[in-house]
Write a protein that holds these residues in place. Structure first.
Motif, short mmCIF file in Angstrom:
data_model
loop_
_atom_site.label_atom_id
_atom_site.label_comp_id
_atom_site.label_asym_id
_atom_site.label_seq_id
_atom_site.Cartn_x
_atom_site.Cartn_y
_atom_site.Cartn_z
N GLU A 86 0.77 -1.24 -0.10
CA GLU A 86 0.00 0.10 0.16
C GLU A 86 0.98 1.36 0.00
OE1 GLU A 86 -2.84 -0.12 3.31
OE2 GLU A 86 -3.38 -2.08 2.81
N ILE A 87 1.84 1.22 0.63
CA ILE A 87 2.80 2.52 1.10
C ILE A 87 3.99 2.61 -0.32
CG2 ILE A 87 4.26 3.74 2.25
CD1 ILE A 87 1.53 2.96 3.43
N ASP A 88 3.63 2.85 -1.52
CA ASP A 88 4.54 2.74 -2.60
C ASP A 88 5.69 3.86 -2.59
OD1 ASP A 88 2.84 1.15 -3.98
OD2 ASP A 88 1.60 2.78 -4.80
N ASP A 89 5.42 4.99 -2.07
CA ASP A 89 6.69 5.92 -2.25
C ASP A 89 7.46 5.90 -0.97
OD1 ASP A 89 5.80 6.68 -4.56
OD2 ASP A 89 4.07 7.93 -3.81
N GLN A 90 7.12 5.27 -0.12
CA GLN A 90 7.97 5.48 1.32
C GLN A 90 9.15 4.50 1.48
OE1 GLN A 90 7.00 8.34 2.34
NE2 GLN A 90 5.42 8.31 3.94
N PRO A 91 10.12 4.81 1.83
CA PRO A 91 11.22 3.73 1.99
C PRO A 91 10.97 2.99 3.06
CG PRO A 91 12.36 5.89 2.08
CD PRO A 91 10.73 6.03 2.14
N ILE A 92 11.17 1.46 2.84
CA ILE A 92 10.85 0.37 3.93
C ILE A 92 12.00 -0.78 4.08
CG2 ILE A 92 9.34 -1.35 4.48
CD1 ILE A 92 7.15 -0.13 3.35
N LEU A 93 12.36 -0.73 5.06
CA LEU A 93 13.43 -1.98 5.35
C LEU A 93 12.87 -2.97 6.25
CD1 LEU A 93 17.28 -1.80 5.39
CD2 LEU A 93 16.18 -2.67 7.47
N VAL A 94 13.14 -4.50 5.85
CA VAL A 94 12.85 -5.39 6.75
C VAL A 94 13.94 -6.26 7.04
CG1 VAL A 94 11.10 -7.52 7.09
CG2 VAL A 94 10.51 -5.39 5.97
N THR A 95 14.27 -6.77 8.22
CA THR A 95 15.24 -7.43 8.51
C THR A 95 14.82 -8.94 9.01
OG1 THR A 95 15.53 -7.40 10.99
CG2 THR A 95 16.74 -5.84 9.16
#
Length: 423
Positions: free
Chosen positions: A143-152
């Motif tokens: 849903e959050i297309d433009d926001q930077p996202i990092l998952v570990t």
């Protein structure tokens, strides 16, 4: 995120910038690497990133370094989510609570404010709602297309949900990085020269243990207590445990040993921790408990350990203070690192389970969620290789032989050479 706790300093908070040795992440699909230091921007090439790696590679510390970089860059407001703290699978409500708005606030807030989201530790989500949480996090990312996202995360079966994320791994530490990390720990110049000399002399046999920040910190802690280089992984943990049990403050040259409220010696204390460790492992790898809850579980572990007579409250005080293997944060108490729980569980399997050792090993290996037990199985192989070889490796080879013999019937062999089929 400016501070981290490490077992090398008895879980006393230390500045991240003082202890962080820059790690390099590598894109799995192509030769793209990013050295994550103060000046790096991991989101420059990819806005959606998944970092997968094994125990002790420094995923949480790396995440905090990235948060600090985001703050310094001032283009996004980083939201750091320790996924082990999820109390249900509603990730949006959890984030709203973190940023201080009501749960009825419209979800548009996630898109209109320039956030960056760092989700740390998919593998540490409570198992009872892990699959639902992974789906919800995946939907949130979509849903959050433009926001930077990092998952570990460690390697987990459910990670295939994250189709929009570019996968990276963490590159092993090089020998000079491991030595640089030791220098960061040893600001008083107490042991780094002798330890570095020992490493150089024995690097062929010990270099594989210096590839992760966790093992380097364990080596520093262990060597400070006893100037011997452990030869096996489980010996790192044993030597660290002995150091923590026998000397309260390793940062001072002192023979002072803090008295234990429990009245237990090192071996009996270790036996109770082994019993508690296996309980945590078999409870879907549970790491964190409410204070009242852990009191009940520790009492059970004490009652089930032959020859132990002590109060659960005294034992808990010891394990968070005198032998700081646990962190107390508000109303919760948790293992200071997941791999410590796995070490004590593995020691229970190999030393206390006796005739049940083979049964437990086989059940962990054949479990459909066997990746939860991967590090524990590796530790079991390190502690008691003959039994592991007989029960797990032999079974793996038998399974493979059955597969190869059953997979290629005569109908499929027409016109194909046997050598090609075997290959």
């Amino acid at each position: 995120c400016s501070y981290i706790k490490t077992i090398a300093f008895q879980n006393i908070p230390k500045k991240l910038i003082d202890l962080y040795e820059p790690l390099t992440i590598c894109e799995t699909s192509r030769e793209n690497t990013i050295k994550v230091d103060r000046h790096s921007d991991v989101f420059k090439g990819h806005k959606k990133i998944l970092i997968i790696d094994r125990a002790g590679m420094g995923k949480s510390t790396l995440s905090k370094r990235i948060v600090l970089n985001e703050i310094e860059k001032q283009s996004n407001i980083p939201v750091f989510i320790e996924l082990r703290t999820l109390s249900n699978s509603d990730i949006k409500s959890h984030i709203k609570t973190l940023i201080g708005v009501t749960k009825t606030t419209p979800d548009e807030i996630f898109k209109t404010i320039p956030f960056s989201f760092i989700f740390d530790g998919i593998d540490e989500i409570k198992n009872e709602f892990k699959s639902e949480s992974i789906k919800n996090i995946s939907n949130f990312i979509n849903e959050i297309d433009d926001q930077p996202i990092l998952v570990t995360s460690r390697q987990e079966a459910g990670l295939s949900e994250f189709t929009k994320l570019t996968t990276f791994t963490i590159r092993d530490l090089k020998l000079q990085q491991a030595i640089a990390l030791i220098n960061r720990y040893d600001t008083n110049n107490e042991i780094k020269e002798t330890l570095t000399a020992e490493i150089e002399k024995n690097k062929k046999s010990i270099v594989e243990f210096l590839t992760t920040p966790l093992y380097v910190s364990l080596l520093f802690c262990a060597y400070k207590h006893r100037t011997l280089l452990p030869k096996k992984i489980h010996q790192f943990y044993t030597q660290v445990y002995e150091a923590l049990f026998e000397a309260h403050d390793l940062s001072k040259q002192s023979n002072f040993t803090r008295p234990k409220l429990s009245g237990l010696d090192s071996e009996d204390f270790h036996r109770v921790l082994r019993r508690f460790g296996i309980k945590c492992l078999l409870n879907d790898g549970k790491l964190e408990y409410l204070s009242d809850e852990i009191g009940i579980e520790i009492k059970k572990a004490i009652d089930e350990t032959a020859g132990i007579n002590t109060k659960a409250s005294d034992f808990i005080k010891d394990m968070t203070d005198s032998v700081p293997l646990f962190l107390k944060e508000g109303a919760t108490i948790r293992w200071s690192h997941k791999s410590l729980m796995e070490y004590f569980a593995a020691m229970y399997i190999c030393h206390d389970a006796k005739e049940n050792q083979k049964v437990i090993l086989r059940k962990l290996f054949e479990n459909e969620k066997w990746t939860l037990f991967r590090n524990t199985l590796e530790l079991c192989a390190d502690i008691d290789f003959p039994t592991f070889r007989k029960e797990i490796i032999k079974k793996s080879l038998e399974n493979f032989l059955e597969y190869t013999e059953a997979s290629y019937k005569n109908d499929y062999k027409r016109g194909i050479k046997n050598d090609d089929i075997e290959l």
